[in-house]
Write an enzyme that holds these catalytic residues in place. Structure first.
Site, PDB file in Angstrom:
ATOM      1  N   HIS A 166      -5.555  -0.623  63.631  1.00  0.00           N
ATOM      2  CA  HIS A 166      -6.786  -1.354  63.355  1.00  0.00           C
ATOM      3  C   HIS A 166      -6.814  -2.717  64.040  1.00  0.00           C
ATOM      4  O   HIS A 166      -7.897  -3.275  64.246  1.00  0.00           O
ATOM      5  CB  HIS A 166      -6.992  -1.484  61.843  1.00  0.00           C
ATOM      6  CG  HIS A 166      -7.488  -0.218  61.225  1.00  0.00           C
ATOM      7  ND1 HIS A 166      -8.517  -0.189  60.314  1.00  0.00           N
ATOM      8  CD2 HIS A 166      -7.113   1.071  61.412  1.00  0.00           C
ATOM      9  CE1 HIS A 166      -8.751   1.067  59.953  1.00  0.00           C
ATOM     10  NE2 HIS A 166      -7.898   1.838  60.601  1.00  0.00           N
ATOM     11  N   HIS A 217      -3.423  10.885  62.219  1.00  0.00           N
ATOM     12  CA  HIS A 217      -3.519  11.449  60.876  1.00  0.00           C
ATOM     13  C   HIS A 217      -2.334  12.342  60.528  1.00  0.00           C
ATOM     14  O   HIS A 217      -2.325  12.972  59.468  1.00  0.00           O
ATOM     15  CB  HIS A 217      -4.832  12.224  60.744  1.00  0.00           C
ATOM     16  CG  HIS A 217      -6.046  11.342  60.797  1.00  0.00           C
ATOM     17  ND1 HIS A 217      -7.332  11.828  60.851  1.00  0.00           N
ATOM     18  CD2 HIS A 217      -6.149   9.990  60.801  1.00  0.00           C
ATOM     19  CE1 HIS A 217      -8.184  10.807  60.893  1.00  0.00           C
ATOM     20  NE2 HIS A 217      -7.487   9.684  60.861  1.00  0.00           N
TER      21      HIS A 217
END
Length: 724
Positions: A98, A266
């Site tokens: 992020h 993920h």
């Protein structure tokens, strides 16, 4: 009684003026040109002082000890913020992702290269929920190594080590990111006034993701990429696939890299939504002082472990969420999926049926099995034909997937660092990657004076020499350190064909400069800059000043094979106020576009002012336009632009085509013409103050010296191989 007497009950402090909620004095004039973008990261805000050299500090860093401390941290769960399954690999992969994922190709802003996740707005974006906890977990390590490691490097390294601990063979890592020290408040993240507002306002049509407003790269305010629940929170994997493709392309990723990053991202960690987000405290920037910069704390119940709330989606993607493996593919393609709601009320996909042995364990109690999940973006990888084909290729060759992900992760976390000359450390990959804009080393052994003599004899005009050098160098972006004169990519596609570069004129100039490079052993890049310097020396001499413009040889010449041509499209100037070029009319004013270019070039407001005034005096406007050429001595490096701009003998009259006439007040005769960009240096109070300095009778020599210094700064902006 004195109204300011504390004893009289009146506080002596002007309330609101020192807080984020207080209004700036300039709020009284909302249409005034805001120069703050040119004052970002002023040295006065840097606590390290002007003598601190981060690259020197890095030389004393014990890299292996730092990495060992990070490896240990990955499995040292803290009671105040317990690790899922006893491992922080998911946490730190997200912190790094992020930080890096805010990068966008259009203007090079965002990314993890400055440690900006520590400050608003990024530290309080909804998509960054609980990254504040990751930074606090890193604090003991930052404290230990101090100035030898920046926050920017530490956050990105933590994610790379997380993947290593999870089992990935990483591609490499480079140190060299220097911290900023206050918010980048003038970066445009969107016009919305609320977090996660519907994305419709960012698009001409939400059904056509390519119509998203530039330079934005995320679909909603406060998100890094796309909404995990679907377009505007409405699940539809094929529509989400289209948004994923566009957003990742705007972050410089192709389809294969996008699929690899989605799958690899993920493969570890989980989503958190096992509770009511309404019970969370304010974000870090809004939280009370007692929270000490920690936000989103659950005010009801435990709020940690299995009760953590982040995205609102709840569950892990794989059976073993702390291992980098093929588990994401096994889960996604091994089951049928249906839409469900999480405990927090968010849309998520869950398996229609699944054996208990294939389910992930509870983050706190391994004896409890929990349901896995997929987001709409995950389902997009299965349902979009192009992404599905890539995933099938990965599943058939796990080693290829691992290598593709490792390379994509390296690109994600290093894309905004610029060329390899800025990389530092023992794990810098030797391979040159095309997205790094590689440039071969140039020669420094040729006779500079002889090259200048050949340029002087080539029959080029002063304006051709100066304009070509400027056009070559002005592509530099301090946001991601791309562009610039080094590499001479102005002679390659796509730059040679850009409208702003006047292709026909450019080709004629290069036809005279390239043979000089071949004859002398200098690079074309050096010859272009030398020609510009020679033009300025000639202009200064015409103004009565003998001055030598500093020159540092050693630029190299890139080739077409070294150039990722499509990625350079985003560097094309749509406007360049320094040469009075505007490709079209835009919502943003011409003067605001000038500020944007000046900021990307790393210029101060004063440097911008002196450069523009000098360029006008030399007559370097696009297409030979006379707008702003306030002189009858065109070609001489004089202060005439400022003298005539500030002379009250003239009046300034708008004309129908959006330009202005400069008329003598006594006769009404038109003496000069101007653009908005020209006149803003007289209308804006700050810029006028700078203009008046150079209009003074005693500052003609100062003007020439200041111009040369600012010019040299632009020419050398991309020279990371030489001292500043």
């Amino acid at each position: 009684m004195d109204g300011n007497n504390v004893g009289g009950g009146k506080c002596p402090v002007m309330h609101g003026s020192q807080t984020a909620m207080g209004k700036s004095v300039m709020d009284w004039w909302p249409n005034a040109l805001n120069l703050d973008i040119l004052h970002q990261h002023d040295t006065k805000t840097n606590p390290m002082g002007p003598d601190f050299d981060y690259h020197e500090a890095l030389k004393s860093l014990d890299v292996e000890a730092l990495k060992n401390d990070l490896r240990a941290l990955m499995n040292e769960s803290q009671e105040w913020w317990p690790a899922d399954w006893g491992s922080y690999v998911g946490m730190f992969a997200r912190v790094a992702w992020h930080a890096a994922g805010s990068y966008r190709l259009a203007d090079g802003r965002g990314g993890g290269g400055t440690g900006n996740q520590r400050f608003a707005p990024l530290n309080s974006w909804p998509d960054n929920v609980n990254t504040d906890k990751g930074r606090r977990l890193l604090w003991p390590i930052k404290k230990k190594y101090g100035n030898r490691i920046s926050w920017a490097d530490l956050m990105i390294l933590s994610g790379t080590i997380a993947y290593e601990v999870a089992g990935l063979k990483t591609f490499g890592f480079a140190f060299g990111r220097e911290d900023i020290w206050h918010p980048e408040k003038d970066v445009y993240w969107g016009a919305e006034k609320e977090w996660l507002a519907p994305s419709d306002g960012r698009y001409e049509s939400v059904d056509d993701p390519s119509t998203m407003e530039n330079p934005l790269a995320a679909v909603q305010m406060g998100l890094i990429y796309v909404n995990p629940e679907g377009v505007n929170g409405n699940p539809d994997p094929l529509k989400t696939a289209a948004q994923v493709r566009e957003t990742f392309a705007r972050m410089a990723m192709d389809d294969e890299e996008t699929a690899a990053l989605t799958a690899g991202g993920h493969t570890i960690g989980k989503c958190h939504g096992n509770g009511d987000a309404g019970f969370l405290s304010a974000d870090p920037e809004m939280a009370g002082v007692e929270y000490q910069g920690i936000g989103w704390m659950n005010t009801k119940g435990r709020g940690v472990g299995r009760d953590t709330v982040v995205s609102g989606i709840e569950g892990a993607w794989t059976s073993e969420p702390t291992k980098f493996d093929m588990g994401w593919f096994d889960m996604l393609f091994g089951h049928e999926w249906e839409l469900k709601k999480s405990p927090a009320g968010a849309w998520q996909w869950m398996p229609v049926s699944i054996d208990e042995k294939d389910m992930p364990a509870d983050v706190e109690d391994p004896s409890i099995k929990t349901m896995p999940i997929m987001t709409d973006a995950d389902m997009a990888m299965k349902m979009d034909p192009a992404y599905n084909a890539i995933c099938q290729k990965f599943m058939a060759d796990p080693k290829y997937f691992e290598d593709t992900f490792a390379r994509a992760w390296f690109k994600l976390t290093h894309r905004d660092m610029g060329p390899k000359a800025r990389y530092f450390g023992p794990d810098v990959p030797s391979e040159d990657l095309i997205w790094q804009d590689p440039i071969p080393a140039g020669s420094t052994s040729y006779d500079v004076a002889a090259v200048k003599a050949k340029i002087a004899a080539a029959g080029l005009s002063l304006t051709d020499m100066v304009s070509t050098a400027w056009d070559s160098a002005r592509t530099y972006r301090g946001s991601d350190m791309r562009g610039g004169a080094n590499g001479a990519r102005i002679r390659l596609a796509p730059q040679k064909d850009w409208e702003a570069n006047e292709p026909a004129r450019l080709a004629a100039v290069l036809a005279k400069l390239e043979p000089i490079a071949a004859e002398t052993g200098a690079s074309v890049a050096d010859v272009i800059v030398l020609a510009g310097n020679l033009g300025i020396e000639q202009a200064a001499k015409a103004a009565g000043f003998d001055i030598e413009v500093p020159f540092a040889p050693g630029r190299g010449d890139a080739t077409d094979e070294m150039t990722d041509a499509p990625s350079f499209d985003s560097l094309e100037p749509l406007a360049d106020g320094f040469r009075n070029f505007q490709k079209a009319d835009y919502v943003v004013s011409a003067e605001e576009m000038l500020l944007d270019r000046a900021q990307l070039l790393g210029l101060t407001a004063a440097e911008m002012t002196v450069l523009l005034g000098g360029m006008r005096a030399m007559g370097t406007n696009y297409g030979g336009s006379k707008l702003g050429v306030f002189t009858d001595r065109e070609g001489a490096l004089t202060t005439d632009f400022f003298v005539n701009l500030t002379d009250m003998a003239y009046s300034w009259v708008p004309v129908a085509d959006g330009t202005y006439e400069i008329r003598e007040r006594t006769t009404g005769a038109v003496t000069f013409t101007a653009s908005r960009v020209d006149l803003v240096f007289g209308s804006n109070s700050v810029l006028r103050a700078y203009a008046e300095v150079y209009a003074q009778d005693d500052n003609a020599e100062k003007f020439v010296k200041d111009f040369v210094a600012a010019w040299t700064k632009v020419m050398n902006a991309d020279r990371f191989d030489i001292a500043a």
